[in-house]
Design an enzyme around this catalytic site. Sequence first.
Site, PDB file in Angstrom:
ATOM      1  N   GLY A  89       0.808  -1.211   0.000  1.00 32.71           N
ATOM      2  CA  GLY A  89       0.000   0.000   0.000  1.00 32.71           C
ATOM      3  C   GLY A  89       0.836   1.254   0.000  1.00 32.71           C
ATOM      4  O   GLY A  89       2.018   1.237  -0.344  1.00 32.71           O
ATOM      5  N   THR A  90       0.190   2.354   0.374  1.00 34.12           N
ATOM      6  CA  THR A  90       0.885   3.642   0.455  1.00 34.12           C
ATOM      7  C   THR A  90       0.740   4.196   1.867  1.00 34.12           C
ATOM      8  O   THR A  90      -0.132   3.778   2.622  1.00 34.12           O
ATOM      9  CB  THR A  90       0.304   4.662  -0.551  1.00 34.12           C
ATOM     10  N   MET A 181      -3.901   3.152   7.000  1.00 32.43           N
ATOM     11  CA  MET A 181      -5.225   2.933   7.592  1.00 32.43           C
ATOM     12  C   MET A 181      -5.581   1.451   7.721  1.00 32.43           C
ATOM     13  O   MET A 181      -6.747   1.126   7.952  1.00 32.43           O
ATOM     14  CB  MET A 181      -6.288   3.680   6.773  1.00 32.43           C
ATOM     15  N   GLU A 182      -4.603   0.551   7.553  1.00 32.11           N
ATOM     16  CA  GLU A 182      -4.936  -0.888   7.523  1.00 32.11           C
ATOM     17  C   GLU A 182      -4.001  -1.808   8.302  1.00 32.11           C
ATOM     18  O   GLU A 182      -4.418  -2.893   8.753  1.00 32.11           O
ATOM     19  CB  GLU A 182      -4.953  -1.384   6.053  1.00 32.11           C
ATOM     20  N   ASP A 205       2.962  10.554   0.237  1.00 21.72           N
ATOM     21  CA  ASP A 205       2.814  11.960   0.620  1.00 21.72           C
ATOM     22  C   ASP A 205       3.517  12.209   1.947  1.00 21.72           C
ATOM     23  O   ASP A 205       3.871  11.267   2.660  1.00 21.72           O
ATOM     24  CB  ASP A 205       1.330  12.349   0.709  1.00 21.72           C
TER      25      ASP A 205
HETATM   26  N1  HPA Z   1      -3.111   9.302   5.885  1.00 22.55           N
HETATM   27  C1  HPA Z   1      -3.611   8.081   6.026  1.00 22.55           C
HETATM   28  N2  HPA Z   1      -3.357   7.097   5.186  1.00 22.55           N
HETATM   29  C2  HPA Z   1      -2.532   7.347   4.169  1.00 22.55           C
HETATM   30  C3  HPA Z   1      -1.976   8.602   3.961  1.00 22.55           C
HETATM   31  C4  HPA Z   1      -2.278   9.634   4.868  1.00 22.55           C
HETATM   32  O1  HPA Z   1      -1.797  10.775   4.743  1.00 22.55           O
HETATM   33  N3  HPA Z   1      -1.224   8.537   2.840  1.00 22.55           N
HETATM   34  C5  HPA Z   1      -1.306   7.282   2.373  1.00 22.55           C
HETATM   35  N4  HPA Z   1      -2.107   6.551   3.178  1.00 22.55           N
END
Ligand code: HPA
Length: 235
Positions: A89-90, A181-182, A205
């Site tokens: 994920g990110t 968030m996971e 980010d």
């Molecule tokens: N907040 C929560 N989850 C995320 C973010 C964030 O800034 N960037 C990528 N997943």
Amino acid sequence: MSIHIVADPKLVADTVLLPGDPLRARHIAQTYLTDVIQYNEIRGMLGFTGYWHGNRVSVQGTGMGMPSFSIYAHELIDTYHAKRLVRVGTCGTMSETLHLKDVLIAQAADSDSAMNPSRFGSYQFAPTASFDLLAKAVEHAKAAKLGFAVGNVFTSDQFYDLKGEEKKQIAQSLGTMAIDMETCELYTLARMKQVEALTLLTVSDSLLTGEQVPPAQRQSTFDAMVDLALQTLFG
Ligand code: HPA
């Protein structure tokens, strides 16, 4: 079959990659796997199974946030007998040493979610990665000369959070490196159900500067992480 994944259990591999975005699941299947079948499309939460260098692997979209993630991970483990689950994920970085496009290998997850207090009461559960997967990911990330860090992630319940600044400051004071968030739910379910789990996150980010990885560069950084996930599982 289960409620949200409707497939013959034989069609799902015991090793599963878990992107949040179902279109990323399709991209991974199309880019990395051979002999691909799609086994799920319920709610558009696409799931695929194929082979990476002869190794059978599935890719299942999970949606965003712990409740959605939990449904898919739960069904994959209970009904489809998944034994190794890797979230790809990110995250948003809140650390000076974790840069945009780096990969965070998530060692453990802090959280403000009510899910674990509701499960465990006063027992303070520690959601952690499986050591073998973590160690292999570090080995392969070094070999691939990726920009990476090993550290804790804060798994938030809210993307748009009135108290986000306050929580960020607490997280930073504890050395927590990023937000997703996971992951907390993946590591919790893995311990509860005695399977192996790891989260890999590319930094999309920065909570420090507000910068974001430009859309044109997101795919290649994500792909480098998928490579790392597959090397970690089968390399
Ligand atoms: N907040 C929560 N989850 C995320 C973010 C964030 O800034 N960037 C990528 N997943």
